[in-house]
Design an enzyme around this catalytic site. Structure first.
Site, mmCIF file in Angstrom:
data_model
loop_
_atom_site.group_PDB
_atom_site.id
_atom_site.type_symbol
_atom_site.label_atom_id
_atom_site.label_comp_id
_atom_site.label_asym_id
_atom_site.label_seq_id
_atom_site.Cartn_x
_atom_site.Cartn_y
_atom_site.Cartn_z
ATOM 1 N N TYR A 1 0.838 -1.212 0.000
ATOM 2 C CA TYR A 1 0.000 0.000 0.000
ATOM 3 C C TYR A 1 0.866 1.253 0.000
ATOM 4 C CZ TYR A 1 -3.745 3.241 1.220
ATOM 5 O OH TYR A 1 -4.644 4.284 1.214
ATOM 6 N N SER B 1 -6.464 1.586 -4.381
ATOM 7 C CA SER B 1 -6.546 2.973 -3.951
ATOM 8 C C SER B 1 -5.160 3.611 -4.038
ATOM 9 C CB SER B 1 -7.133 3.047 -2.540
ATOM 10 O OG SER B 1 -7.511 4.354 -2.222
ATOM 11 N N ASP C 1 -17.715 5.088 -7.423
ATOM 12 C CA ASP C 1 -16.624 5.406 -6.506
ATOM 13 C C ASP C 1 -16.534 6.921 -6.367
ATOM 14 O OD1 ASP C 1 -14.308 5.721 -5.061
ATOM 15 O OD2 ASP C 1 -13.167 4.214 -6.178
ATOM 16 N N HIS D 1 -15.818 2.554 -3.865
ATOM 17 C CA HIS D 1 -14.390 2.395 -3.602
ATOM 18 C C HIS D 1 -14.063 1.029 -3.009
ATOM 19 C CE1 HIS D 1 -10.429 4.104 -3.437
ATOM 20 N NE2 HIS D 1 -10.296 3.824 -2.160
#
Length: 715
Positions: free
Chosen positions: A486, A566, A649, A684
């Site tokens: 991430y 993301s 989203d 999302h």
């Protein structure tokens, strides 16, 4: 390993190898190129697919339909996709409980029986164990796309305030259920987003955060600014809610409210965008039985110089965790003394481990630390003396601490890559420990193992990586490997169980998670090393993780898939454009792909403190260097890429993925496919129905199997 699983996985791998060998170049849907060019401080930047930002335009809808049709056709030709989807159903079909919250003598928790689209809320009476279903979000919509996004019981366990969202949107509607009648009351609150629900101790109302209703335009795209804190009294219209706090001159500030356990104080946490640094205010509610919600707000800490988290209070003494002059965190005690700030006393100093969470339970400070990206649970006296370490089942993650200052019961959830989330209970007075809830699964995780290693990044920094694979794995460079990370927003990637990963392991895959900079694994310094002008460090760490897996002969570039969502989607997009030779498959999900325009939509403005903004000349200079969309180069052989997003989203708007997909398809010089899958009733990812989650997982795995050319290795 049961023979039926072996036959299943080997058949899938053999089929994947044959399918990979038979691939031919795809014909992609036409995507009009406009002449749009923007001038950034004298630098001209083309944006030919700007029109794809308008999700509802007829031309965009036509493109979405064509792309989805191409992707569906491609996946339909992958014969093992149906078997993967069926196996995911089997693996996910077990009961899973969320961390319980106790009110009086009643426990509240979510419990998914197995394949329910959304997890219902139950209550359980302490003592007799009587359980009751109090809210089933699956009954709110026929297809499970109305999700329960937050819930909070009143202090007397009589009412349940809960928030729902539609089709994955961040917008929330708050409702209230009377648990005696089992019916919703008339209270319906609109335009809430990123909110807590904090009840006053008189059980007559709660605090929540919301925005003004959008004046015009699509509420899924309009920037959400000017969050305010309100108090809602039960059985009154929203128009009568009491405005507690607002800063019209600071529209990019967030505000969250919580009520102290004794009901005497409202605590306000103010953040500038998504920065973890915050201001800390409070309101003295005076009488918990008749709180004064019109009392003045005291600015206890009125600067954004560090993180300040209210733990709890003992009268006018506030327990606070902070990283001020302590990047890994410490615990301090301060006397508010009628609002006059007094230098706090350090109770628990900074240690070598990152302080993740602290709760005041049973007269003790229960502290969850991170040691090299896994949990360590320590118990301190109220005076800060270390009493003992609470033994955990292994190398994993404590996700949540539940209890009250005047009760000895501690509840927490523990999980790891191979251990489903289990709820444990401990009496902090008698030290009696027990299991509150343990999932009963039918699959065998003992055939696999997780190991933690450390590798060196480009600048020599030591970075942890967890690798999960079958026991006795041959390190010959041929293993299909999925690398995930991430790297942003101070968010730590900690060991956690997912049945979907078990499916990957059963197919002979290796699963690796790199704890790269930008996250919070080692405190704020680790986070700051991967933000703003240092963002390239995040990509370097991830590239080094991939190279480590290759050098240690876990895999080879042709057998490596990289994945992230993301901010992690940005990570994958940046890495595949910088190093298209690094992997065989890229799986970016709901990614921030246009770093020059992200701040113009919905919540994007809040990320400027993390990324910087193209509105600033100095920040534009480094954003343009790594922004995935602007760094696609025609004539490049890119890896097989499977992009996923949702057309609802409203956090990372789908235009990011749309433009990136169109540009990458046009630039692809090789035969590897570039596909996008757009869920037309999803956002999302939060609150996504389980069946939709498993559908996209099966698609990602089928795409990966086909494009990694996975042979018939035995799991």
């Amino acid at each position: 390993m049961p023979m039926r699983i072996a036959r299943w996985s080997c058949a899938l791998l053999a089929a994947a190898a044959m399918a990979a060998a038979a691939q031919a170049p795809l014909r992609y849907p036409d995507a009009r190129r406009s002449g749009q060019v923007d001038d950034y401080f004298g630098t001209k930047v083309a944006d030919p697919y700007r029109w794809l930002e308008d999700t509802d335009a007829p031309e965009t809808r036509e493109w979405i339909a064509a792309e989805n049709a191409l992707t569906a056709s491609y996946l339909a030709a992958v014969p093992q996709r149906a078997a993967i989807r069926a196996r995911l159903d089997t693996l996910w079909n077990y009961a899973r409980m969320g961390l319980p919250l106790r009110r009086q003598k009643t426990y509240f928790y979510t419990l998914n029986s197995g394949l329910q689209r959304q997890a219902p809320v139950y209550t359980q009476r302490a003592g007799n164990g009587e359980t009751k279903l109090v809210l089933d979000p699956n009954a709110l919509s026929a297809d499970g796309t109305v999700a329960l996004t937050a819930w909070s019981p009143s202090r007397n366990a009589r009412y349940l305030a809960y928030a729902v969202s539609v089709s994955g949107s961040d917008w929330q509607e708050i409702r209230v259920r009377d648990l005696e009648s089992g019916k919703d009351m008339g209270d319906t609150l609109h335009w809430a987003k990123f909110t807590d629900i904090a009840w006053t101790n008189d059980n007559r109302g709660f605090f929540y955060s919301r925005y003004a209703a959008p004046d015009s335009g699509n509420p899924l795209l309009v920037p959400s600014k000017g969050q305010k804190l309100y108090y809602h009294k039960l059985r009154t219209p929203q128009a009568n809610d009491v405005l507690i706090w607002q800063r019209p001159d600071q529209p990019e500030w967030y505000v969250h409210g919580e009520v102290s356990d004794d009901g005497e104080f409202l605590i306000l946490t103010i953040n500038e965008g998504t920065s973890p640094k915050n201001r800390l205010y409070f309101m003295d509610l005076d009488d918990p039985g008749s709180p004064n919600v019109h009392a003045p707000i005291v600015r206890l800490i009125d600067r954004f110089d560090a993180r300040y988290t209210f733990i709890d209070n003992a009268g006018d003494f506030f327990f606070i965790s902070t990283d001020l002059n302590a990047p890994r965190g410490r615990i301090v005690l301060g006397n508010i003394d009628e609002g006059k700030r007094i230098a706090p006393r350090v109770l628990v100093p900074e240690s070598a481990d990152k302080l993740e969470d602290v709760q005041l339970i049973g007269g003790h400070l229960v502290a969850n630390y991170l040691h090299d990206a896994h949990s360590v649970l320590r118990l301190f006296s109220i005076n800060g003396r270390l009493e003992r370490e609470i033994a955990l089942p292994g190398l994993g993650t404590v996700s949540g601490l539940s209890g009250h200052p005047d009760e000895n019961e501690l509840l927490y959830t523990f999980t790891s890559y191979l251990r489903p989330a289990t709820v444990y209970r401990e009496d902090l007075k008698t030290l009696a420990a027990s299991t509150f809830f343990e999932p009963k699964v039918t699959f065998d995780t003992a055939r696999f193992e997780t190991k933690q290693y450390f590798y060196k990044s480009k600048d020599g920094t030591r970075v942890p990586i967890f690798i999960t694979a079958k026991r006795g794995l041959a390190l010959d460079g041929t293993n299909p490997t999925l690398l995930y990370a991430y790297g942003g927003f101070d968010i730590s990637q900690l060991p956690a169980f997912s049945p979907s990963r078990i499916a990957w392991l059963e197919m002979g895959g290796v699963y690796a998670v790199a704890n790269i900079r930008g996250g919070g694994e080692y405190g704020e310094a680790w986070h700051e090393a991967g933000m703003l002008e240092k963002k390239q460090t995040v990509f370097d760490d991830f590239i080094a993780a991939a190279e480590y897996l290759v050098s240690e002969k876990y895999t080879s570039p042709a057998r490596l898939a990289i994945q992230g969502g993301s901010n992690g989607g940005l990570l994958v997009g940046a890495v595949l454009t910088q190093r298209p030779d690094l992997c065989g498959v890229a799986l970016p999900a709901v990614g921030v792909m246009d770093m020059l325009r992200y701040q113009k939509f919905t919540a994007g403005w809040g990320w400027k403190v993390e990324y910087g903004s193209s509105d600033d000349s100095a920040q534009f200079a480094y954003l343009i260097k790594y922004s995935p969309l602007q760094n696609i180069r025609a004539g490049t052989r890119y890896p097989a890429t499977f992009i996923t997003t949702g057309d609802h989203d409203d956090r990372v708007v789908p235009g990011h993925s749309f433009k990136f997909a169109a540009a990458l398809q046009a630039a692809q010089a090789g035969t590897a496919p570039v596909l996008i899958e757009i869920d037309t009733k999803a956002g999302h990812g939060g609150g996504k129905p389980l069946d939709k989650v498993l559908d996209v997982t099966a698609d990602q795995y089928a795409f990966t199997l086909r494009n990694l050319g996975m042979g018939a290795a035995t799991p």
